[in-house]
Enzyme design. Structure first.
Site, PDB file in Angstrom:
ATOM      1  N   ASP A   1      42.577  37.292  33.898  1.00 48.51           N
ATOM      2  CA  ASP A   1      42.526  36.640  32.585  1.00 48.51           C
ATOM      3  C   ASP A   1      41.264  35.788  32.444  1.00 48.51           C
ATOM      4  O   ASP A   1      40.909  35.047  33.362  1.00 48.51           O
ATOM      5  CB  ASP A   1      43.773  35.744  32.459  1.00 48.51           C
ATOM      6  CG  ASP A   1      43.971  35.190  31.065  1.00 48.51           C
ATOM      7  OD1 ASP A   1      44.202  35.982  30.139  1.00 48.51           O
ATOM      8  OD2 ASP A   1      43.889  33.956  30.902  1.00 48.51           O
TER       9      ASP A   1
ATOM     10  N   GLU B 131      40.866  44.067  51.953  1.00 50.94           N
ATOM     11  CA  GLU B 131      41.607  43.960  53.226  1.00 50.94           C
ATOM     12  C   GLU B 131      42.791  44.932  53.222  1.00 50.94           C
ATOM     13  O   GLU B 131      43.403  45.173  54.254  1.00 50.94           O
ATOM     14  CB  GLU B 131      42.170  42.536  53.393  1.00 50.94           C
ATOM     15  CG  GLU B 131      41.123  41.488  53.728  1.00 50.94           C
ATOM     16  CD  GLU B 131      41.665  40.053  53.584  1.00 50.94           C
ATOM     17  OE1 GLU B 131      42.889  39.878  53.323  1.00 50.94           O
ATOM     18  OE2 GLU B 131      40.843  39.129  53.710  1.00 50.94           O
TER      19      GLU B 131
END
Ligand code: NOJ
Ligand code: CA
Length: 566
Positions: free
Chosen positions: A230, A281
């Site tokens: 956002d 990751e």
């Protein structure tokens, strides 16, 4: 409703078949799933209510997974579902690592995501890093702490101007109207680019940066596949005093060359590089898409593979019914996506704008945003509902043939129009309260969905709905459209099934249209998409008609539809 699916209309209403286990496994492991995904946006409070409190919830979403499967979408983007006082529809987050009790629990979340994944549907969570809510524990600490304390350093507190500090530190205007500064009891002011219940975080503070990495890991560990970020273009700010006067600042989507004090500063990309390291990751890496209302020339920075990887492009969403503008926007965005290594995103409707069936039913020029119409109370004499629905289907079909991800906002697959004339007493959007009343706000596209023709809240729940639904909602209910092979829902289902055949390759070429009013392009496998923006019917190339958004007339493409030919 008219028949709009040609040929094979008998199969159209059924929608996509449930994928088999191999297909699900392949989709779940694909690191590039987001590049060409059809993403369905769920505004959770208005999708499906499982317990009859009038507010849509996570169990409601889980119960509707078969619907999402039959629609044939690849992913769901879930608007904020975190604990919130709903000062801004959930974009005022009290706690980033929990579920709003009004919507369910973390266990409900786990159940929902497991159900989506089992169906081969990815989940994109909305994350709101520019501001917290004023109920967030950090903001409560900041209020309780003295001026200059570390607790205040997580936000943007300043002394006021004038001898008694009673004048706000600057004359900046909030996106929702009114000032961007609010005074606290000890006399300091804090910055809020949006509502006063949404204090802006200080992204120069390492603690703020670290905490968001923890949040990204928290949801990624729970299986979230991607994030919608956002107001990604506002995080980092230059608050060097004196603050520039409002009149000297450019708009957020102008090319400000990174020099605007809060929109689109270059340093923001350091933040997103650190996010990318965390997202990578995971296997497959988590995706991210920036909500950044920046100049098109600067969008690629947000979409870079070293950053979020993708950015929303709102250019088509702001385009008039005009083939030349569509063509320019498409060409520019595809070129830009190629150079940034991202893929394009396309969107016509979301929870912030007037639904595109309504925009395209308005007279030209009003159709760019429809606000004038909405402000006038939704004057039916200027809205051609049928035309709007035809054009909305046509542009959606065009969008679904483009390389890149296509975003669909809940309810557009039902051909829903904007709900105008919501009584003031029932409005929820802070824009309405802060403007005040000048902008009626975004509630009209957030009205709970109709699932059944009649009954309590048209099947949204077994009791009421948190925003009033108009009587005409029943005609658009899922229940009705599932019985009708010519419905807008049947059309979306068919289009999404067909789109899957296009996935993978990103090739795209314009073909000279039959006239200047026609947009014609070809995709891999000799797949042609042709949209007639003009008033005169045009001939189609030879081939089999896979789908048209409105019926052909004597084998020709009349005004306003799109056809796919192969
Ligand atoms: C963009 C969101 O889409 C909108 O709904 C919200 O009001 C603002 N950001 C502020 O968070
Ligand atoms: Ca509920």
């Amino acid at each position: 409703m008219t028949s709009i699916v040609e040929p094979g209309s008998d199969a159209a209403a059924e929608g996509a078949p449930a994928p088999d286990a191999d297909a699900v496994a392949r989709r779940m492991q694909d690191p590039d799933w987001w590049r060409q995904a059809a993403v369905y946006q769920i505004y959770p409070r208005s999708f499906a209510d499982s317990n009859g409190d009038g507010i849509g919830d996570l169990k409601g979403i889980t119960s509707r997974i078969p619907y999402l499967v039959s629609l044939g979408v690849d992913a769901v983007w879930l608007s904020p579902f975190y604990p919130s006082a709903l000062a801004d529809g959930g974009y005022d987050v009290d706690d980033y690592r929990d579920v709003d009790p009004k919507l369910g629990t973390l266990e409900d979340f786990d159940e929902m995501i497991a159900g989506l994944h089992a169906a081969g549907i990815k989940l994109i969570a909305d994350i709101v890093p520019n501001h917290t809510s004023d109920r967030h524990v950090w903001f409560q600490e900041a209020l309780a702490a003295p001026k200059g304390s570390p607790a205040r350093e997580r936000y943007i507190f300043r002394d006021g101007l004038g001898p008694d500090g009673a004048t706000a530190p600057s004359d900046w205007e909030s996106v929702f109207g009114g000032p961007t500064w609010e005074r606290v009891p000890d006399g300091q002011w804090y910055l809020h680019l949006f509502a006063k219940e949404q204090p802006d975080l200080n992204w120069d503070n390492p603690e703020v940066r670290e905490d968001f990495l923890t949040t990204l890991r928290f949801w990624s560990d729970r299986g979230v596949d991607g994030f919608r970020v956002d107001v990604a273009h506002a995080l980092t700010k230059d608050m060097t005093e004196p603050l520039q006067p409002w009149a000297e600042l450019g708009a957020q989507d102008e090319d400000n060359q990174g020099l605007h004090p809060f929109w689109d500063r270059d340093e923001v990309h350091e933040v997103f590089a650190s996010w990318r390291a965390v997202l990578d990751e995971y296997t497959p890496p988590r995706s991210a898409v920036a909500e950044a209302w920046v100049h098109a020339d600067r969008r690629g920075r947000y979409a870079s593979p070293e950053g979020l990887g993708q950015a929303f492009n709102f250019d088509l969403l702001q385009a008039s019914w005009d083939p030349a503008s569509f063509r320019d926007i498409i060409t520019k965005n595809l070129t830009e996506a190629r150079s940034s290594g991202a893929s394009s995103t396309w969107v016509f409707s979301n929870h912030d704008v007037i639904r595109h069936a309504t925009r395209y039913g308005l007279p030209l020029e009003q159709d760019r945003d429809g606000r004038k119409w909405l402000l006038a109370g939704g004057d039916e004499s200027v809205l051609d509902r049928e035309l709007g629905e035809r054009r909305a289907r046509a542009v959606t079909q065009l969008m679904l043939a483009l390389p890149g991800s296509g975003y669909i906002y809940q309810g557009e697959e039902l051909g829903l129009h904007e709900v105008a004339g919501i009584p003031d007493a029932e409005r929820q959007d802070p824009t309405f309260f802060r403007s005040p009343g000048v902008d009626v706000g975004r509630d009209g596209c957030r009205v709970p969905l109709p699932w059944t023709t009649d009954g309590e809240s048209f099947g949204f729940g077994f009791a009421g709905a948190h925003l009033p639904q108009p009587a005409w909602f029943g005609d658009h209910a899922v229940e009705v459209q599932e019985q009708d092979p010519g419905s807008t829902l049947a059309f979306y289902r068919r289009a999404l099934v067909l789109r899957r055949e296009l996935q993978g390759a990103e090739d795209f070429d314009w073909v000279e249209g039959a006239s200047g009013d026609v947009l014609h392009f070809v995709r891999p496998g000799g797949w042609h998409s042709i949209t007639n923006f003009g008033a005169e019917p045009v001939d189609l190339p030879v081939g089999s008609v896979l789908l048209t958004s409105s019926p052909l007339e004597a084998g020709r493409l009349p005004a306003n539809p799109t056809a796919w030919i192969r």
